[in-house]
Scaffold this active site. Structure first.
Site, mmCIF file in Angstrom:
data_model
loop_
_atom_site.group_PDB
_atom_site.id
_atom_site.type_symbol
_atom_site.label_atom_id
_atom_site.label_comp_id
_atom_site.label_asym_id
_atom_site.label_seq_id
_atom_site.Cartn_x
_atom_site.Cartn_y
_atom_site.Cartn_z
ATOM 1 N N ASP A 1 18.183 70.670 78.028
ATOM 2 C CA ASP A 1 17.893 69.536 78.905
ATOM 3 C C ASP A 1 18.761 69.547 80.151
ATOM 4 O O ASP A 1 19.715 70.320 80.259
ATOM 5 C CB ASP A 1 18.063 68.205 78.148
ATOM 6 C CG ASP A 1 19.367 68.143 77.342
ATOM 7 O OD1 ASP A 1 20.245 68.986 77.554
ATOM 8 O OD2 ASP A 1 19.501 67.231 76.513
ATOM 9 N N ASN B 1 21.937 57.792 68.528
ATOM 10 C CA ASN B 1 20.739 57.106 68.038
ATOM 11 C C ASN B 1 19.742 58.091 67.421
ATOM 12 O O ASN B 1 18.583 57.772 67.227
ATOM 13 C CB ASN B 1 20.075 56.312 69.175
ATOM 14 C CG ASN B 1 19.678 57.197 70.343
ATOM 15 O OD1 ASN B 1 19.826 58.422 70.278
ATOM 16 N ND2 ASN B 1 19.178 56.595 71.401
ATOM 17 N N HIS C 1 18.907 61.035 68.767
ATOM 18 C CA HIS C 1 18.151 61.864 69.715
ATOM 19 C C HIS C 1 18.593 63.319 69.633
ATOM 20 O O HIS C 1 19.721 63.636 69.269
ATOM 21 C CB HIS C 1 18.206 61.313 71.142
ATOM 22 C CG HIS C 1 19.496 61.462 71.871
ATOM 23 N ND1 HIS C 1 20.260 60.389 72.271
ATOM 24 C CD2 HIS C 1 20.151 62.548 72.317
ATOM 25 C CE1 HIS C 1 21.313 60.813 72.918
ATOM 26 N NE2 HIS C 1 21.294 62.134 72.965
ATOM 27 N N GLU D 1 14.440 60.621 72.939
ATOM 28 C CA GLU D 1 14.933 59.335 72.450
ATOM 29 C C GLU D 1 14.023 58.786 71.348
ATOM 30 O O GLU D 1 12.881 59.238 71.202
ATOM 31 C CB GLU D 1 14.972 58.346 73.620
ATOM 32 C CG GLU D 1 15.885 58.777 74.771
ATOM 33 C CD GLU D 1 17.357 58.504 74.497
ATOM 34 O OE1 GLU D 1 17.750 58.338 73.328
ATOM 35 O OE2 GLU D 1 18.123 58.455 75.474
HETATM 36 C C1 GLP Z 1 23.519 64.199 75.159
HETATM 37 C C2 GLP Z 1 22.736 65.514 75.183
HETATM 38 C C3 GLP Z 1 22.375 65.973 73.796
HETATM 39 C C4 GLP Z 1 23.610 65.932 72.934
HETATM 40 C C5 GLP Z 1 24.054 64.517 72.762
HETATM 41 C C6 GLP Z 1 25.264 64.356 71.875
HETATM 42 O O1 GLP Z 1 22.706 63.101 75.254
HETATM 43 N N1 GLP Z 1 21.552 65.452 75.962
HETATM 44 O O2 GLP Z 1 21.801 67.264 73.863
HETATM 45 O O3 GLP Z 1 23.351 66.510 71.687
HETATM 46 O O4 GLP Z 1 24.363 63.999 74.051
HETATM 47 O O5 GLP Z 1 26.425 64.539 72.629
HETATM 48 P P1 GLP Z 1 27.859 64.761 72.010
HETATM 49 O O6 GLP Z 1 27.860 66.138 71.448
HETATM 50 O O7 GLP Z 1 28.782 64.648 73.191
HETATM 51 O O8 GLP Z 1 28.058 63.710 71.005
#
Ligand code: GLP
Length: 243
Positions: free
Chosen positions: A67, A136, A138, A143
């Site tokens: 992404d 959440n 995702h 989402e």
């Molecule tokens: C973001 C990214 C996701 C990632 C998520 C969790 O929203 N788009 O791909 O997995 O955050 O992030 P973290 O690893 O910092 O908890």
């Protein structure tokens, strides 16, 4: 589903790095699906160390990132392009032309998403997709409520994701509200999926995603249906699971 229990963040990172290293060793021209966020940072630094020691060669590896935020330039330190250059690509011998990240500055966003999906297909699909888990549930930026059959598309981020990601920005207003993300279908088509999760804060969502009902309310729950998923999680993240 295969669950690997790690002691802590570093152990999780090392164990997940073992799986990615094995993939690169057995298929040097593999297609890796890569993720951003804080979860993969330790894993990327293990891969860099192994490359520096001469144990890993990324010269034939191709990558597709999950992404990208819309509206941030490559020079913006919060763009996922910048993140990948800083934390992995700039420190290993992967060829720049073999790396792919959605174009967050595209004028025609829908077209850019369609083209990104075609890029994944033209590479022959993803051999191994790495995923973090949002608070959440995702995955990528899919989402809650996102239909499972969607491929790469543009999304409006939820308030909870904007809040969670604001820790990387100076001001809440600076957090982009839109992103381009591989869809759940794009992710589910990967041959192998590795999910990394750590910390107490994610214990509840880990339980829901991997042991609860499969529902679009928890996007990651669809991973229970994938034939080759490995969850690498630390003891804190697994603390509410009965394993
Ligand atoms: C973001 C990214 C996701 C990632 C998520 C969790 O929203 N788009 O791909 O997995 O955050 O992030 P973290 O690893 O910092 O908890």
């Amino acid at each position: 589903m295969n669950i690997i229990k790690a002691n802590d963040y570093n152990d999780m990172s090392r164990k997940a790095a073992n799986i990615i290293s094995a993939q690169v060793i057995v298929k040097p021209d593999c297609v890796l699906g890569l993720a951003t966020g804080s979860s993969p940072l330790g894993l990327y630094s293990h891969l860099i160390k192994r490359y520096q020691k001469g144990d890993l060669d990324f010269s034939q590896v191709k990558s597709v990132n999950l992404d990208e935020y819309m509206g941030l330039t490559h020079e913006n330190a919060q763009s996922y392009y910048y993140f990948m250059m800083e934390n992995l690509f700039g420190q290993i011998n992967i060829l720049q032309e073999n790396t792919n990240i959605p174009n967050g500055m595209a004028e025609d966003v829908e077209k850019a998403c369609r083209e990104y999906e075609q890029t994944i297909q033209s590479l022959g699909g993803i051999d191994l997709q790495l995923l973090g888990l949002g608070n959440n549930g995702h995955i990528g930026f899919n989402e809650p409520g996102t239909p499972f059959e969607q491929v790469t598309h543009c999304v409006s981020l939820t308030e909870s994701t904007i809040q969670a990601n604001s820790r990387f920005f100076d001001r809440l207003e600076d957090v982009p509200t839109k992103a381009c993300t591989m869809g759940i279908k794009s992710i589910m088509m990967a041959k192998k999926i590795v999910v990394i999760v750590n910390g107490k804060g994610k214990a509840d969502i880990v339980r829901k995603a991997f042991f609860g009902p499969v529902t679009t309310d928890v996007p990651a729950s669809i991973l229970q249906m994938h034939p080759d998923v490995t969850l690498v999680a630390d003891a804190e993240a697994l603390s509410l699971c009965d394993i």
